[in-house]
Design an enzyme around this catalytic site. Structure first.
Site, PDB file in Angstrom:
ATOM      1  N   LYS A 207       2.670  13.151  16.576  1.00  0.00           N
ATOM      2  CA  LYS A 207       1.919  11.906  16.374  1.00  0.00           C
ATOM      3  C   LYS A 207       0.522  12.076  16.952  1.00  0.00           C
ATOM      4  O   LYS A 207       0.427  12.513  18.098  1.00  0.00           O
ATOM      5  CB  LYS A 207       2.668  10.773  17.076  1.00  0.00           C
TER       6      LYS A 207
ATOM      7  N   LYS B 263       2.773  13.982  21.373  1.00  0.00           N
ATOM      8  CA  LYS B 263       1.992  12.778  21.115  1.00  0.00           C
ATOM      9  C   LYS B 263       0.622  12.957  21.768  1.00  0.00           C
ATOM     10  O   LYS B 263       0.528  13.149  22.980  1.00  0.00           O
ATOM     11  CB  LYS B 263       2.713  11.566  21.689  1.00  0.00           C
TER      12      LYS B 263
ATOM     13  N   CYS C 289       2.062   2.766  30.084  1.00  0.00           N
ATOM     14  CA  CYS C 289       3.368   3.202  29.577  1.00  0.00           C
ATOM     15  C   CYS C 289       4.416   3.320  30.677  1.00  0.00           C
ATOM     16  O   CYS C 289       5.566   3.674  30.398  1.00  0.00           O
ATOM     17  CB  CYS C 289       3.228   4.543  28.863  1.00  0.00           C
TER      18      CYS C 289
END
Ligand SMILES: [Zn+2]
Length: 323
Positions: A248, A195, A130
């Site tokens: 999430k 997340k 990421c």
């Protein structure tokens, strides 16, 4: 008053009374449909582990987005499968990148559809991480600057909302600052504030071709065992200028959704992720679950937990069921 004076079954005796007292409602306007855009034209490639979901080239994506909007769904969130990847994820912040092209076409062609862009480097880096990496470490601060560039590039293309999903510290502030400095003060940030490092993302990695080449995402995504830490993540992102928060995955984290809903006053989104979708679809295909029924039940649960907005691969089917 206890039984027999109190009989809770009285208000369940027929469909009309059940309709009247129902506490939780679903509506397509609460849904965001995730979509995957790839280079080329005439491409519609089904994602094997996510039946009914496709990688689309821009032309087909636009047509599909038109039908999404016609179902009353408020918007889509876009993920890109770029032409090329490198160590710095530079195709992600290229104004001619696949997402940027898609955004321009969508804003030109599909009236009133909210176009949200996912902001993270993992779809664009050759190593699938990421952010920038040094050895095995995903670097925080140098990554934040690139994420801000990506968000700016999406805004320039016409994105209505940017949604950073990377989980680097400080990225919301950097994105807010670069947007404000370039005439995009009115573009909201939907932060993937909470997340988790989840096994439920498995099918997405096929969809977005973003599996990490080594290691995993546990050094930046949250430990599934933690809930108090979610409050800190949310507080920090709000302090940095997030307009909306997201949890999430959704289903396995409904307690976290409820905690955030009770604590913060901003719109709250929850992402029912690929694995949540695929597990139900697979069980439906095997005849083990009644898919249309558990689809609505899973979405109702997320909504009841406190999500105002639901990102879901079921958006179209659920919208049809609600029509
Ligand atoms: Zn990522």
């Amino acid at each position: 008053m206890a039984f027999p004076v109190t009989r809770l079954r009285r208000l369940r005796m027929n469909p009309t009374v059940r309709d009247m007292v129902r506490e939780t409602e679903l509506s397509p306007r609460r849904f965001i449909y995730p979509m995957f855009v790839c280079p080329g034209s005439g491409v519609k490639k089904e994602i094997g582990s996510m039946p009914g979901n496709y990688q689309w080239s821009v032309d087909g994506l636009v047509e599909e987005a038109r039908s999404v909007r016609a179902l009353g769904i408020s918007g889509i969130i876009l993920f890109g499968i770029p032409e090329s990847k490198d160590e710095r994820g530079s195709s992600g912040y290229d104004d001619q990148g696949v997402v940027q092209q898609a955004v321009r076409a969508l804003k030109r062609e599909v009236k009133d559809l909210l176009v949200i862009t996912d902001v993270c480097l993992c779809e664009y880096t050759s190593h699938g991480h990421c952010g920038l990496v040094q050895g095995e470490e995903v670097l925080n601060d140098p990554t934040v600057g690139l994420l801000a560039k990506m968000a700016l590039s999406h805004a320039r293309a016409g994105a209505d909302i940017v949604a950073p999903s990377d989980m680097m510290d400080g990225r919301v502030a950097a994105i807010r600052s670069i947007l404000d400095g370039n005439g995009f003060a009115n573009i909201p940030i939907l932060s993937y504030a909470v997340k988790y490092a989840s096994g439920y993302y498995g099918p997405f990695r096929e969809a977005a071709e973003s599996a990490p080449a080594f290691g995993d995402r546990r050094s930046h995504q949250m430990d599934p065992a933690n809930a108090l830490e979610a409050l800190r993540e949310a507080e920090q992102d709000l302090a940095e200028g997030a307009d909306m928060l997201m949890v999430k995955p959704a289903g396995p984290y409904q307690d976290v959704i409820r905690m955030l809903r009770d604590r913060f006053q901003v719109p709250l989104a929850a992402y029912q992720v690929s694995g949540e979708y695929s597990a139900l679809v697979a069980a439906g295909r095997l005849g083990w679950l009644d898919l249309p029924r558990v689809m609505m039940e899973s979405l109702t649960g997320i909504r009841r937990a406190g999500a105002d907005i639901i990102l879901t691969y079921f958006a179209k089917e659920a919208a049809k069921a609600l029509a």
